[in-house]
Design an enzyme around this catalytic site. Sequence first.
Site, PDB file in Angstrom:
ATOM      1  N   GLU A   1     157.959 -95.471  78.797  1.00 58.98           N
ATOM      2  CA  GLU A   1     159.072 -95.047  79.633  1.00 58.98           C
ATOM      3  C   GLU A   1     160.398 -95.178  78.873  1.00 58.98           C
ATOM      4  O   GLU A   1     160.929 -96.275  78.723  1.00 58.98           O
ATOM      5  CB  GLU A   1     159.119 -95.891  80.908  1.00 58.98           C
ATOM      6  CG  GLU A   1     157.812 -95.925  81.684  1.00 58.98           C
ATOM      7  CD  GLU A   1     157.709 -97.166  82.554  1.00 58.98           C
ATOM      8  OE1 GLU A   1     158.574 -97.353  83.444  1.00 58.98           O
ATOM      9  OE2 GLU A   1     156.771 -97.965  82.346  1.00 58.98           O
TER      10      GLU A   1
ATOM     11  N   HIS B   1     157.383 -91.770  84.444  1.00 58.80           N
ATOM     12  CA  HIS B   1     156.393 -92.846  84.479  1.00 58.80           C
ATOM     13  C   HIS B   1     154.967 -92.312  84.294  1.00 58.80           C
ATOM     14  O   HIS B   1     154.026 -92.798  84.926  1.00 58.80           O
ATOM     15  CB  HIS B   1     156.500 -93.609  85.801  1.00 58.80           C
ATOM     16  CG  HIS B   1     156.109 -95.046  85.715  1.00 58.80           C
ATOM     17  ND1 HIS B   1     154.823 -95.451  85.412  1.00 58.80           N
ATOM     18  CD2 HIS B   1     156.829 -96.181  85.900  1.00 58.80           C
ATOM     19  CE1 HIS B   1     154.774 -96.774  85.434  1.00 58.80           C
ATOM     20  NE2 HIS B   1     155.977 -97.238  85.709  1.00 58.80           N
TER      21      HIS B   1
ATOM     22  N   HIS C   1     162.341-100.007  90.079  1.00 58.98           N
ATOM     23  CA  HIS C   1     162.330 -98.537  90.041  1.00 58.98           C
ATOM     24  C   HIS C   1     163.127 -97.903  91.183  1.00 58.98           C
ATOM     25  O   HIS C   1     162.705 -96.912  91.783  1.00 58.98           O
ATOM     26  CB  HIS C   1     160.903 -98.020  90.046  1.00 58.98           C
ATOM     27  CG  HIS C   1     160.142 -98.321  88.784  1.00 58.98           C
ATOM     28  ND1 HIS C   1     160.749 -98.452  87.559  1.00 58.98           N
ATOM     29  CD2 HIS C   1     158.797 -98.508  88.566  1.00 58.98           C
ATOM     30  CE1 HIS C   1     159.828 -98.702  86.634  1.00 58.98           C
ATOM     31  NE2 HIS C   1     158.647 -98.749  87.211  1.00 58.98           N
TER      32      HIS C   1
END
Length: 335
Positions: free
Chosen positions: A300, A166, A96
């Site tokens: 996501e 998220h 991420h």
Amino acid sequence: MPSSAPTTPTSIELVADGLVLEVVTAGAAVRRLLVTDAEGDTNVALGHADPMTYAADGGYLGATIGRYGNRLSRARFTLDGVEHTITANEGDNALHGGLDGFDRRAWTVQEQGPSHVRLALHSPDGDQGFPGALDVTVTYRVEPDLVRIDYSATVDRATVLSLTNHTYFNLDGEGSGPVDEHDLAVSADAFTPTDAQLLPTGEVRDVTGTPFDLRRPTRLGDALAGDDEQLVHGQGLDHNFVVRGTGLRHVATLRGASGRTLVIESDQPGVQVYTGAHFDGTVVGTSGTAYGPRAGIALETQGFPDAPNHAHFPSTVLRAGETYASTTTWRLTRD
């Protein structure tokens, strides 16, 4: 270089018929999504009880993820013949966006109204090891029973970029327990299997005959009970699905035992379905409830994980002079 020093986040409420969306500037994150129906107001998004948690370490909860959603193998990639090393934050890999991703940043309110807010962030050349000075915005907009998320970005030299949100959903209400009784359908004929580190192997596998065949609504508890090594790797679902078609189209439909339904559309090639195995009671939600395993499911919309290291995956390269633009929508209804 950006700092992750905590700054008190600003809370913004966006209102439309049937819903209220709360966004915090720390991580440009969704903290609450209140849906109004015959039972009153129900929050269907997991969020931290203390807004300051988003500024310190929000654990990706509801956050805008960048520069690169999901994982990069060995925290590196090669672009135009040059290897770039990213800050590793999951063993030897980058997750991420690296150690100080966009979820840890204080975003700036660029424009705001009763039903929308645009948040902006500047990411300098070399940020976490990524090339190019990047300017990015995320716009949240609410309409009756609908949330729309628009991403936009430009860069002054070639980079890789995959932005996502998220948020973890529990359509029976935040803090109501595991999402096992939810039904999920995903518009995907294939998924990308992973190794034990949850890195894509490079294979694109047909879902037929596997627990990953979610082309028809499937009870999550049944899917998670399947006998498949991939479910062991993810301690449940933590996989990228190859979304059928192109452009803004149906990605997934999630339906809770309550009858509340979430329909997601996006223009991205993939969607990471993650059933929240990591929740262990240490995160306390907005209702004061501690989140246990599978307290919510993340859906996501994204470019493929580790795409810069797999030439046959859809490209996530953004070049100078181009504009990254992507849209995801959440439509909420009830039977």
